[in-house]
Design a protein around this motif. Sequence first.
Motif, PDB file in Angstrom:
ATOM      1  N   VAL A 133      37.642  35.187  35.371  1.00  0.00           N
ATOM      2  CA  VAL A 133      39.016  35.160  35.892  1.00  0.00           C
ATOM      3  C   VAL A 133      39.946  34.994  34.882  1.00  0.00           C
ATOM      4  O   VAL A 133      40.130  33.970  34.878  1.00  0.00           O
ATOM      5  CB  VAL A 133      38.815  34.340  37.266  1.00  0.00           C
ATOM      6  CG1 VAL A 133      37.917  33.023  36.996  1.00  0.00           C
ATOM      7  CG2 VAL A 133      40.684  34.362  37.815  1.00  0.00           C
ATOM      8  N   SER A 134      41.627  35.155  35.760  1.00  0.00           N
ATOM      9  CA  SER A 134      42.892  34.478  34.824  1.00  0.00           C
ATOM     10  C   SER A 134      43.368  34.848  36.143  1.00  0.00           C
ATOM     11  O   SER A 134      43.861  34.047  36.963  1.00  0.00           O
ATOM     12  CB  SER A 134      42.836  35.747  34.094  1.00  0.00           C
ATOM     13  OG  SER A 134      44.725  34.491  33.241  1.00  0.00           O
ATOM     14  N   GLY A 135      44.396  35.754  36.457  1.00  0.00           N
ATOM     15  CA  GLY A 135      45.484  35.868  37.704  1.00  0.00           C
ATOM     16  C   GLY A 135      44.248  35.946  38.803  1.00  0.00           C
ATOM     17  O   GLY A 135      44.190  35.934  40.046  1.00  0.00           O
ATOM     18  N   GLY A 136      42.889  36.678  38.216  1.00  0.00           N
ATOM     19  CA  GLY A 136      42.118  37.475  39.426  1.00  0.00           C
ATOM     20  C   GLY A 136      41.826  38.577  39.168  1.00  0.00           C
ATOM     21  O   GLY A 136      41.097  38.978  40.561  1.00  0.00           O
ATOM     22  N   SER A 137      43.068  39.792  38.967  1.00  0.00           N
ATOM     23  CA  SER A 137      42.723  41.388  39.838  1.00  0.00           C
ATOM     24  C   SER A 137      41.004  41.695  39.964  1.00  0.00           C
ATOM     25  O   SER A 137      40.574  42.445  40.045  1.00  0.00           O
ATOM     26  CB  SER A 137      43.461  41.840  39.148  1.00  0.00           C
ATOM     27  OG  SER A 137      43.813  42.221  38.013  1.00  0.00           O
ATOM     28  N   ASN A 138      40.299  41.720  38.186  1.00  0.00           N
ATOM     29  CA  ASN A 138      39.009  42.177  37.840  1.00  0.00           C
ATOM     30  C   ASN A 138      38.339  41.450  39.290  1.00  0.00           C
ATOM     31  O   ASN A 138      37.413  42.640  39.879  1.00  0.00           O
ATOM     32  CB  ASN A 138      39.077  42.268  36.453  1.00  0.00           C
ATOM     33  CG  ASN A 138      38.124  40.748  35.615  1.00  0.00           C
ATOM     34  OD1 ASN A 138      36.751  41.095  35.776  1.00  0.00           O
ATOM     35  ND2 ASN A 138      39.225  39.972  35.953  1.00  0.00           N
ATOM     36  N   LEU A 139      38.331  40.907  39.533  1.00  0.00           N
ATOM     37  CA  LEU A 139      37.217  39.312  40.291  1.00  0.00           C
ATOM     38  C   LEU A 139      37.980  40.151  41.561  1.00  0.00           C
ATOM     39  O   LEU A 139      36.806  40.932  42.380  1.00  0.00           O
ATOM     40  CB  LEU A 139      37.985  38.443  40.289  1.00  0.00           C
ATOM     41  CG  LEU A 139      36.649  36.829  40.596  1.00  0.00           C
ATOM     42  CD1 LEU A 139      36.338  36.681  40.242  1.00  0.00           C
ATOM     43  CD2 LEU A 139      37.532  36.901  42.378  1.00  0.00           C
TER      44      LEU A 139
ATOM     45  N   GLY B 180      49.998  43.023  36.290  1.00  0.00           N
ATOM     46  CA  GLY B 180      49.193  43.215  35.878  1.00  0.00           C
ATOM     47  C   GLY B 180      48.214  43.150  36.779  1.00  0.00           C
ATOM     48  O   GLY B 180      47.091  42.870  36.291  1.00  0.00           O
ATOM     49  N   SER B 181      48.626  41.703  37.002  1.00  0.00           N
ATOM     50  CA  SER B 181      47.623  41.127  37.704  1.00  0.00           C
ATOM     51  C   SER B 181      48.103  40.129  38.892  1.00  0.00           C
ATOM     52  O   SER B 181      49.762  40.525  39.442  1.00  0.00           O
ATOM     53  CB  SER B 181      46.861  39.955  37.043  1.00  0.00           C
ATOM     54  OG  SER B 181      46.225  39.792  37.696  1.00  0.00           O
ATOM     55  N   ASN B 182      47.691  38.846  39.435  1.00  0.00           N
ATOM     56  CA  ASN B 182      48.562  38.412  40.646  1.00  0.00           C
ATOM     57  C   ASN B 182      48.787  38.419  41.488  1.00  0.00           C
ATOM     58  O   ASN B 182      49.074  37.700  42.512  1.00  0.00           O
ATOM     59  CB  ASN B 182      49.602  37.137  39.902  1.00  0.00           C
ATOM     60  CG  ASN B 182      48.974  36.400  39.150  1.00  0.00           C
ATOM     61  OD1 ASN B 182      47.583  36.753  37.453  1.00  0.00           O
ATOM     62  ND2 ASN B 182      49.236  34.864  38.688  1.00  0.00           N
TER      63      ASN B 182
ATOM     64  N   ALA C 103      32.126  44.042  33.601  1.00  0.00           N
ATOM     65  CA  ALA C 103      32.736  44.176  31.898  1.00  0.00           C
ATOM     66  C   ALA C 103      33.548  44.698  32.224  1.00  0.00           C
ATOM     67  O   ALA C 103      33.936  46.507  32.310  1.00  0.00           O
ATOM     68  CB  ALA C 103      31.459  45.184  31.442  1.00  0.00           C
ATOM     69  N   SER C 104      34.843  43.997  32.099  1.00  0.00           N
ATOM     70  CA  SER C 104      36.261  44.755  32.797  1.00  0.00           C
ATOM     71  C   SER C 104      36.616  45.644  31.633  1.00  0.00           C
ATOM     72  O   SER C 104      37.686  45.508  31.890  1.00  0.00           O
ATOM     73  CB  SER C 104      37.022  42.992  32.889  1.00  0.00           C
ATOM     74  OG  SER C 104      37.547  42.190  31.774  1.00  0.00           O
ATOM     75  N   GLY C 105      36.505  45.271  30.150  1.00  0.00           N
ATOM     76  CA  GLY C 105      36.852  46.232  29.127  1.00  0.00           C
ATOM     77  C   GLY C 105      36.162  46.249  28.038  1.00  0.00           C
ATOM     78  O   GLY C 105      35.208  45.564  27.827  1.00  0.00           O
TER      79      GLY C 105
HETATM   80  C1  PLP Z   1      40.223  42.954  29.712  1.00  0.00           C
HETATM   81  C2  PLP Z   1      40.158  42.139  30.383  1.00  0.00           C
HETATM   82  N1  PLP Z   1      39.347  41.360  31.873  1.00  0.00           N
HETATM   83  C3  PLP Z   1      40.168  41.035  32.365  1.00  0.00           C
HETATM   84  C4  PLP Z   1      41.422  40.161  32.114  1.00  0.00           C
HETATM   85  C5  PLP Z   1      42.179  39.099  33.216  1.00  0.00           C
HETATM   86  O1  PLP Z   1      42.735  39.759  34.485  1.00  0.00           O
HETATM   87  P1  PLP Z   1      42.359  39.597  36.009  1.00  0.00           P
HETATM   88  O2  PLP Z   1      42.022  37.650  36.529  1.00  0.00           O
HETATM   89  O3  PLP Z   1      43.952  39.243  36.809  1.00  0.00           O
HETATM   90  O4  PLP Z   1      41.663  40.533  36.165  1.00  0.00           O
HETATM   91  C6  PLP Z   1      42.091  40.648  31.327  1.00  0.00           C
HETATM   92  C7  PLP Z   1      44.166  40.778  31.815  1.00  0.00           C
HETATM   93  O5  PLP Z   1      44.700  40.898  30.532  1.00  0.00           O
HETATM   94  C8  PLP Z   1      41.567  41.557  30.233  1.00  0.00           C
HETATM   95  O6  PLP Z   1      42.055  42.618  29.952  1.00  0.00           O
END
Ligand code: PLP
Length: 440
Positions: free
Chosen positions: A275-281, A239-241, A423-425
């Motif tokens: 940011v977490s793994g970083g894929s949205n960023l 899902g990421s990283n 707005a990632s989700g």
């Molecule tokens: C809505 C949403 N935004 C952001 C993230 C963060 O993930 P990442 O840093 O890979 O973008 C997640 C991860 O589950 C997510 O569900």
Amino acid sequence: MDQLKDKLRSNNVNKLDYQLSLEDMPTQWFNFFPHLPKPLPPVRDNGKRSTLEISQLIRPKILLEQNAPKENWIDIPEEVINKLIMCGRPTPLRRALSLEKHLKTPARIYFKREDTMATGSFKLSTAVAQAYYAKQEGREILISETGAGQWGMSVALVSQMFGLDARIFMARCSLEQKPYRQHYMKMLGCEVYPSPSTKTECGKELLLQTPGHPGSIGSAISEAIENALDTPGSAYLSGSNVNHVHLHQTLLGLEVKQQLSMAGESNVDHLVACVSGGSNLCGFMMPFLPEKNSGAKIDMLGVESTASPRLTQGTYEYCRSDVAGYTPEVLSHSMGESYIPAPVHVGGLRNHNSSPLVSLLCREGILRAEALDEFNAFKAGQIMLKTEGILVAPESSHAVAAAIDLAEKARIENKESVIVFLASGNGFLDLQGYNDVLNN
Ligand SMILES: Cc1ncc(COP(=O)(O)O)c(C=O)c1O
């Protein structure tokens, strides 16, 4: 309606939503590697068992190639494009006029609406591609981890789209906090296990070491990989990283660039994402790297959770993204593999490390990072709901909070900055969390 039209006209704004036609939808992924200040440091393969061999067994081959693409632009298979359209791509870019008015800021604020995707987040954009390649190789079951469940929902949905089975290991605390995500996955025929679980050897060991372990993305990755190794005909999806996930997500930034020019914006001052793994960023910001490298003053800001403040307080060290040693050691900002993040409601920001790419961007000063606690992030999410009428995911509320800070700074400095946040989700399945944090 007329009033809204008048208001838009008086603000010299054509539309609230900038939407691409299907003809203008990007059909290639953007290879950002040639634009990085230096190559990513090599991975280390020090496990009990070769982690590179494990990767080759469990992941579709083409995804491994896409970790280091050779071409500058990578064609997206037509079937992937068609399914992405079904899932809601391209997504709108919205001008946040009501939020601007509320903040009395001269800044122009835009946000990219990944909340409109079919499963409620940006995650589908790589899920479709990964499932497509798994199917092409004749794999029959998709296995993966999930934190808050947004990724798990996306894997579950695409498994149906491609006629495959799916199995998800979900961080235990998030599964308990957000049971509806589990219901959604199960409705699609997906098996869901809380992690740590007794289904895998590493899950049993974690439970033995830490009874009542709340689970983490790292524990769920370990279980998913172990299970994929034990399941013939399976494909493990991330899902990421990892790089190919960041590559697939470049669609986000490519769309935003076109949408900003539709809105008449030739420059952008701030790009903001959680940011977490970083894929949205990375997906959102990497397409802007060429402009930044040519001297455009684009401030790139990543907002993490204080529950796992790897970029602001972690160490830059070789570490694995899972806890049981199935993934290679990568140089990344990390809290350490044994770190168990507090069971916050921001389940998607609980990775113990960020991807090597995000970490490199931070080290090289391309990306700034801030950490935010749940309460202040959720307060910003509430302002977003009250002004724009949109309930963003807890993760995305971190980006909203930082964008609000920047807009307030623009007011103090009387500067017409252009701020774009992701707005990632959406947050409809996170309302219990919002309520617990804001009303207690
Ligand atoms: C809505 C949403 N935004 C952001 C993230 C963060 O993930 P990442 O840093 O890979 O973008 C997640 C991860 O589950 C997510 O569900």
